[in-house]
Design an enzyme around this catalytic site. Structure first.
Site, short mmCIF file in Angstrom:
data_model
loop_
_atom_site.label_atom_id
_atom_site.label_comp_id
_atom_site.label_asym_id
_atom_site.label_seq_id
_atom_site.Cartn_x
_atom_site.Cartn_y
_atom_site.Cartn_z
N GLY A 92 136.00 -2.22 -14.94
CA GLY A 92 135.22 -1.35 -15.80
C GLY A 92 133.78 -1.33 -15.36
N PHE A 97 131.37 -3.09 -16.34
CA PHE A 97 130.82 -4.43 -16.21
C PHE A 97 131.11 -5.04 -14.85
CE2 PHE A 97 135.09 -4.78 -17.84
CZ PHE A 97 135.64 -5.74 -17.03
N GLY A 98 132.20 -4.63 -14.17
CA GLY A 98 132.62 -5.25 -12.93
C GLY A 98 134.14 -5.32 -12.88
N ASP A 127 131.48 -5.26 -30.58
CA ASP A 127 132.29 -4.39 -29.72
C ASP A 127 133.76 -4.77 -29.88
OD1 ASP A 127 132.80 -2.34 -27.94
OD2 ASP A 127 132.54 -3.60 -26.16
#
Length: 485
Positions: free
Chosen positions: A186, A188-189, A308
């Site tokens: 994603g 984020f990595g 989240d």
């Protein structure tokens, strides 16, 4: 684990050097951004030497930086200042294909030409300007000396008053990690399945721009009493790489079944399985939200809001009990600390509570906890939609509001449905015909109530599900909350 969802709007070139180094086949592609209005393209690269250049990342991202708007070309105009990292952003389809560094030119220096009367100028400098300058310097030195004496007994700040980012923790010794395969990817990595000596572990390798999330997750995991069976077990955090490439690693327990989101896409659940998952989700959230006082400060656990919460951030263990993960946006509520400067509109759009979408958040601890509970209601609805223990038909897995706004809604789409029309995902009549599912349906409706104060707490959900779990011997409702100091 977070999954970034894109729509077919703005397109950017996507590249992830970390993924390419580890042999991930989708490291270089075309990325579809969420919307042309909110997203831009970017490039992050490294000029290691005058003859060597490394592209680190390309892709989509949200920014309010005016320098990115109306820029058809990706150009870094900043002064390098002996640093090797360069960055640019732009607006337009595939505008980050080409990129360059063109520093803003410095204003030209004025050259004073000599005149025909050089001797007169030299004489003037020697006999007038120099003595006057010397007198001014002496006066300034005297003033500074007096000022130093007058402040001798006053407290002088021990550090620079300008805000600084906290230093990155560097481990004394890196673990011997062997990466096996990518399990998720994603913004984020990437999340890898890996081995640490003989133990299977999960390694989240985060991009450089996600450093703050990496640090926040560590802060949450390292709080006292966070070693709980329904919270993902933290193992270590490491910063790896060299001057040219830095990777931020988060090492946690590995669960083969993956996220609840992925599991429900390919599997249905029985009422017994649903009860186990729902009960342990509620127990994990209840522990996260709970403030545990202690006479010893090292044993005091503050309340934490996830901010989240969604099915892709809930992992399933082999026994189908749940544990909560991904605390990159979490917020700690410590005594005497205000959260008034916290950014309210964070998280994943389709899971955002009405008060977030309206921009009407009351910045208090209970308000943030109720936002988590709204999202929890949507996650429990996802479980209900894939339960096979009723007489109705179990349809294919859909995310909350996917039927109403599709897979890639804009913020305006969600606002229209949730805030203005006050719609919620459909609860089927056949679910109501099952006694246990009927109780859970009532709970879900209370959790996603438009009035935040009407929502029930995680402890209340846990208590209701514990009654439903009495018929499941392997999951006793009296099982204590397990945590260690």
């Amino acid at each position: 684990m977070v999954y970034l969802q894109f729509s077919f709007g703005l397109r950017c070139h996507h590249y992830n050097r970390t993924a390419c180094r580890h042999g991930f086949e989708d490291c270089n592609s075309i990325e579809e951004c969420s919307s042309k209005e909110n997203f831009h393209c970017y490039v992050l690269w490294n000029n290691a030497t005058n003859s060597t250049m490394f592209i680190e990342y390309k892709g989509c991202f949200i920014t309010s930086d005016l320098a990115c708007q109306s820029q058809n070309e990706c150009i870094d105009k900043g002064d390098l200042k002996n640093q090797s990292w360069l960055y640019c952003c732009c607006e337009g389809d595939l505008c980050n294909n080409d990129f360059s560094w063109k520093p803003t030119p410095k204003p030209p220096t004025l050259n004073v030409t000599s005149s025909s009367n050089d001797d007169d100028v030299k004489s003037y400098m020697i006999y007038v300007v120099f003595p006057v300058s010397l007198v001014i310097v002496l006066l300034v030195m005297m003033l500074l000396k007096r000022r130093k004496i007058s402040y001798f007994n006053k407290k002088i700040p021990s550090s620079d008053l300008r805000p600084q980012s906290p230093p990155s923790p560097i481990p004394a010794k890196s673990r011997s990690i062997s990466l096996i395969e990518v399990k998720a990817r994603g913004k984020f990595g990437a999340v890898w399945k890996a081995t640490d000596i003989k133990e299977l572990v999960a390694v989240k390798i985060m991009a450089p721009q996600e450093k703050q999330s990496w640090m926040t997750e560590q802060e949450i995991y390292k709080l006292p009493l966070m070693n709980h069976e329904n919270i993902l077990r933290f193992i270590a955090a490491e910063r790896r790489g060299d001057v040219q490439v830095t990777e931020y690693w988060l090492i946690t327990e590995f669960h083969e079944l993956g996220s609840l989101h992925d599991f429900l896409k390919h599997n249905t659940v029985t009422w017994e399985q649903l009860s186990r998952i729902a009960f342990t989700i509620a127990r994990g959230l209840a522990h996260l939200h709970e403030e545990i006082p202690s006479e010893k400060i090292e044993c005091y656990k503050p309340a934490v809001a996830h901010r989240d919460f969604k099915s892709s951030n809930v992992l399933l263990k082999s026994d189908l009990s749940a544990c909560i993960a991904d605390f990159g946006l979490a917020l700690i509520f410590k005594p005497s600390r205000s959260c008034g400067d916290t950014h309210g509109q964070v998280g994943t759009r389709r899971y955002m509570a009405p008060e977030i979408l309206e921009g009407a958040i009351n910045f208090s601890r209970d308000s943030f906890l109720r936002i988590d509970m709204y999202a929890c209601g949507l996650v429990l609805w996802e479980l209900l939609s894939r339960c096979s223990s009723h007489q109705g038909t179990v349809t294919d897995f859909k995310l909350p509001f996917e039927k109403e706004v599709g897979q890639h809604p804009t913020l305006e789409d969600i606002q229209e449905v949730v805030v203005h029309k006050k719609m919620r995902p459909v609860i089927e009549k056949s679910w109501r015909e099952h006694s246990g599912l009927n109780v859970l349906c009532d709970t879900v409706e209370e959790l996603w109530d438009h009035d935040a104060e009407a929502r029930v707490s995680a402890c209340c959900v846990m208590e209701r599900m514990s009654i439903q779990c009495q018929s499941i011997p392997s999951l006793s409702p009296t099982t204590p909350l397990m945590y260690e100091v």
